[in-house]
Design a protein around this motif. Structure first.
Motif, mmCIF file in Angstrom:
data_model
loop_
_atom_site.group_PDB
_atom_site.id
_atom_site.type_symbol
_atom_site.label_atom_id
_atom_site.label_comp_id
_atom_site.label_asym_id
_atom_site.label_seq_id
_atom_site.Cartn_x
_atom_site.Cartn_y
_atom_site.Cartn_z
ATOM 1 N N PRO A 50 42.270 30.841 48.477
ATOM 2 C CA PRO A 50 41.339 31.843 47.959
ATOM 3 C C PRO A 50 40.539 31.378 46.748
ATOM 4 C CG PRO A 50 43.571 32.332 47.237
ATOM 5 C CD PRO A 50 43.681 31.159 48.165
ATOM 6 N N THR A 51 40.824 30.189 46.223
ATOM 7 C CA THR A 51 40.098 29.720 45.040
ATOM 8 C C THR A 51 38.648 29.438 45.404
ATOM 9 O OG1 THR A 51 42.119 28.701 44.183
ATOM 10 C CG2 THR A 51 40.027 27.984 43.225
ATOM 11 N N PRO A 52 37.692 30.052 44.717
ATOM 12 C CA PRO A 52 36.286 29.816 45.058
ATOM 13 C C PRO A 52 35.843 28.396 44.705
ATOM 14 C CG PRO A 52 36.567 31.827 43.758
ATOM 15 C CD PRO A 52 37.855 31.068 43.688
ATOM 16 N N SER A 236 32.585 38.865 46.192
ATOM 17 C CA SER A 236 33.534 38.029 45.459
ATOM 18 C C SER A 236 34.787 37.683 46.248
ATOM 19 C CB SER A 236 33.935 38.709 44.144
ATOM 20 O OG SER A 236 34.605 39.931 44.400
ATOM 21 N N ALA A 237 35.043 38.350 47.364
ATOM 22 C CA ALA A 237 36.208 38.000 48.172
ATOM 23 C C ALA A 237 36.021 36.679 48.908
ATOM 24 C CB ALA A 237 36.502 39.109 49.182
ATOM 25 N N ASP A 239 35.286 32.723 49.243
ATOM 26 C CA ASP A 239 35.458 31.534 48.396
ATOM 27 C C ASP A 239 34.261 30.597 48.451
ATOM 28 O OD1 ASP A 239 35.771 30.515 50.985
ATOM 29 O OD2 ASP A 239 37.375 29.129 50.401
ATOM 30 N N LEU A 277 33.446 40.057 37.761
ATOM 31 C CA LEU A 277 34.351 39.060 38.330
ATOM 32 C C LEU A 277 35.713 39.115 37.636
ATOM 33 C CD1 LEU A 277 31.851 36.078 38.682
ATOM 34 C CD2 LEU A 277 33.048 37.206 40.572
ATOM 35 N N ARG A 281 39.376 39.775 39.132
ATOM 36 C CA ARG A 281 40.232 38.593 39.017
ATOM 37 C C ARG A 281 39.733 37.458 39.906
ATOM 38 N NH1 ARG A 281 46.382 41.258 38.753
ATOM 39 N NH2 ARG A 281 45.942 42.619 36.947
ATOM 40 N N ARG A 282 38.440 37.248 39.855
ATOM 41 C CA ARG A 282 37.809 36.151 40.581
ATOM 42 C C ARG A 282 37.131 35.218 39.586
ATOM 43 N NH1 ARG A 282 39.522 34.862 45.082
ATOM 44 N NH2 ARG A 282 37.554 34.470 46.178
ATOM 45 N N LYS A 283 36.978 33.951 39.973
ATOM 46 C CA LYS A 283 36.449 32.939 39.055
ATOM 47 C C LYS A 283 35.259 32.196 39.678
ATOM 48 C CE LYS A 283 40.800 32.191 36.574
ATOM 49 N NZ LYS A 283 41.813 31.183 36.139
ATOM 50 N N HIS A 284 34.317 32.938 40.176
ATOM 51 C CA HIS A 284 33.136 32.309 40.766
ATOM 52 C C HIS A 284 32.217 31.729 39.693
ATOM 53 C CE1 HIS A 284 33.680 33.637 44.948
ATOM 54 N NE2 HIS A 284 34.259 34.700 44.417
#
Length: 540
Positions: A50-52, A236-237, A239, A277, A281-284
């Motif tokens: 799942p890591t972008p 954001s879901a 990757d 983001l 809890r996403r790191k795009h």
């Protein structure tokens, strides 16, 4: 001295290289599978990893995607895949994956009018076929004659198309640059925007077009922020996406927003994107460029883009009067058929000390010209960008509604040439390589070179004819002596055709000295590859 006959099999005109080489081909380099085995494997990659897409931890000039190094190489459609209802993006994405394109760019809130130049661009849909983030509810008419938008509702058709596009691109291992906003350029283009006051029920956006990308209208900015958050919530879901704040931000027209005001607005939008983001809890990545200036003549200073924390990566639109580290670069006028290869190379070499990836984004030197001359200019600039440690995106004007895979000719030429470039760079350990200006010590006249070197192990040198098409001598092939130095050891040397995608047989050479050989006449460009024999051999 390597004898001329050792290389004569491939040193003809580059456009004819494939034919004599085909029967003598030893091996074709396999593609370093950055597009994740297309549908079979990569269909689950996003779920398993799942890591972008991120900046590569070992080399900040490149990206890390699904556990593998990635260089962005693209000949894309004109960014209207989602907003144009008539555009079959499944067909487009399948063809892009077939050509090993690792990037596509997607405009989320922009539309142009049909014009004499590129009239059938996917970004120029007829009014009934334009799909926006908000539904058209009426009852009043917008400036394009269709019902006005209701900014209090989201358009299910738009977000359905967006999800299908991102999901399909994810399955194919293609990264998507999500361009959240764009410069709106002129009043007649601003007239098409849902956020103009006459186009929505709420009367939002009662400003002149240069203020669209500024903080001057509080109610407009609030709607822009809500839309930006919605895009992050929806995308954001995945990757395989990163966010561009604004395409070609600019300011400085008399009595309107200044470049500093536009950058203040960009900072606000970037904060909104990152805040949303963070909540998810996403790191795009967030990418873009600082605003250019309209004042007097167009100019743009890239020093602020590479400093500070506003941008994770920098998009550069190759144009005149670009400033970086105290020098001004002329990268060619819009749609000019100007090659400007030395300036192009030197600009991207100058970005190397800056610890951010740099993307030659939306190169439009000759994209209008769907012919061998225009395509050759973009092939050369694409190779030059990639061989200086940058990334490359070019608009392929052959891709239109109804021709989402391009034309037969463009697939055989520019699109296939871009596939060769993508395959080549991903066969090379670019993460541990660095540009090596000066490695080529002697070269024929008119040759412009760029070198990536993994010192002592492998060297690749792109050699291109730097003459402009207006030069009456440009039709004459290049030839002469090429020389470079190698450390002690045994190496193998071969040449590669950017148009044919094929290698010559390799020949052994001893290092520890200057190596020189005569290049037989060739046209346009060729690639030299030198590999230490202790390394895994891929050709020869």
């Amino acid at each position: 001295m390597i004898r001329r006959r050792d290389f004569i099999s491939l040193l003809g005109a580059s456009s004819a290289l494939a034919s004599p080489l085909r029967s003598r081909l030893v091996a074709r380099l396999s593609f370093a599978d950055t597009v994740a085995n297309q549908e079979q494997e990569s269909g689950t990659s996003a779920k398993l990893n799942p890591t972008p897409i991120a900046v590569h931890p070992k080399n900040p000039k490149y990206f890390l995607f699904r556990g593998k190094p990635l260089a962005l190489v693209a000949a894309t459609e004109h960014y209207g895949s989602v907003v144009n209802r008539r555009f079959n993006f499944d067909r487009y994405l399948a063809e892009a994956a077939d050509k090993k394109q690792t990037l596509t760019r997607l405009f989320l809130l922009f539309r142009e009018l049909q014009s004499a130049r590129n009239p059938y661009s996917p970004l120029k849909p007829e009014s009934p076929d334009y799909v926006a983030p908000w539904p058209r509810t009426g009852p009043e008419q917008a400036m394009d004659g269709e019902p006005v938008y209701d900014l209090d509702q989201w358009n299910g058709e738009y977000f359905g198309r967006l999800h299908r596009f991102l999901s399909r691109a994810s399955d194919l291992g293609i990264v998507v640059e999500l361009t959240v906003f764009s410069n709106t350029y002129a009043d007649h283009i601003w007239a098409l925007n849902p956020l103009r006051s006459k186009n929505n029920r709420q009367g939002i956006g009662n400003v002149d077009w240069p203020e669209y990308n500024s903080l001057r209208d509080k109610r407009l900015v609030e709607r822009q922020e809500a839309y930006a958050r919605k895009i992050v919530q929806e995308a954001s879901a995945y990757d395989n996406v990163y966010y561009e704040i604004c395409n070609e931000p600019g300011g400085g027209l008399p009595n309107h927003a200044t470049p500093d005001e536009v950058d203040a607005w960009q900072d606000r939008i970037a904060h909104v994107l990152r805040d949303e983001l963070r909540k998810l809890r996403r790191k795009h990545l967030v990418v873009g460029q600082n605003a250019f200036s309209y004042a007097s003549n167009f100019s743009q200073n890239f020093d602020p883009s590479f400093s500070g924390n506003l941008l994770d990566a920098v998009n550069v639109h190759p144009l005149p009067n670009l400033h970086l580290a105290g020098r001004t670069y002329q990268l060619g006028n819009f749609m000019s058929k100007e090659l400007q290869l030395i300036e192009f190379r030197d600009f991207f070499l100058a970005t190397q000390p800056k610890p951010k990836p740099c993307i030659s984004d939306e190169d439009n030197a000759a994209s209008l010209y769907r012919d061998d001359l225009g395509w050759t200019i973009h092939r050369k600039r694409a190779w030059m960008a990639v061989m200086t440690g940058a990334h490359y995106d070019y608009i392929d004007f052959s891709i239109q509604v109804g021709m989402e895979a391009g034309t037969e000719e463009s697939r055989r030429k520019i699109r296939l040439w871009m596939k060769h470039l993508s395959e080549f760079i991903h066969s090379f350990d670019f993460i541990h390589a660095r540009p090596a200006p000066g490695w080529i010590e002697v070269k024929p006249p008119h040759v412009v070179e760029a070198v990536l070197a993994k010192t002592g192990e492998e060297y690749v040198a792109y050699l291109a004819d730097g003459r402009e098409i207006a030069d009456p001598t440009a039709i004459e092939p290049l030839h002469g002596t090429l020389a470079f130095s190698l450390p002690a050891g045994r190496f193998r040397v071969c040449l590669y055709s950017p148009t044919g995608g094929l290698y010559s047989p390799s020949v052994p050479v001893e290092g520890g000295k200057r190596v020189a050989f005569d290049l037989a006449p060739f046209q346009d460009d060729i690639v030299l590859r030198v590999t230490c024999e202790k390394e895994r051999q891929v050709v020869g």
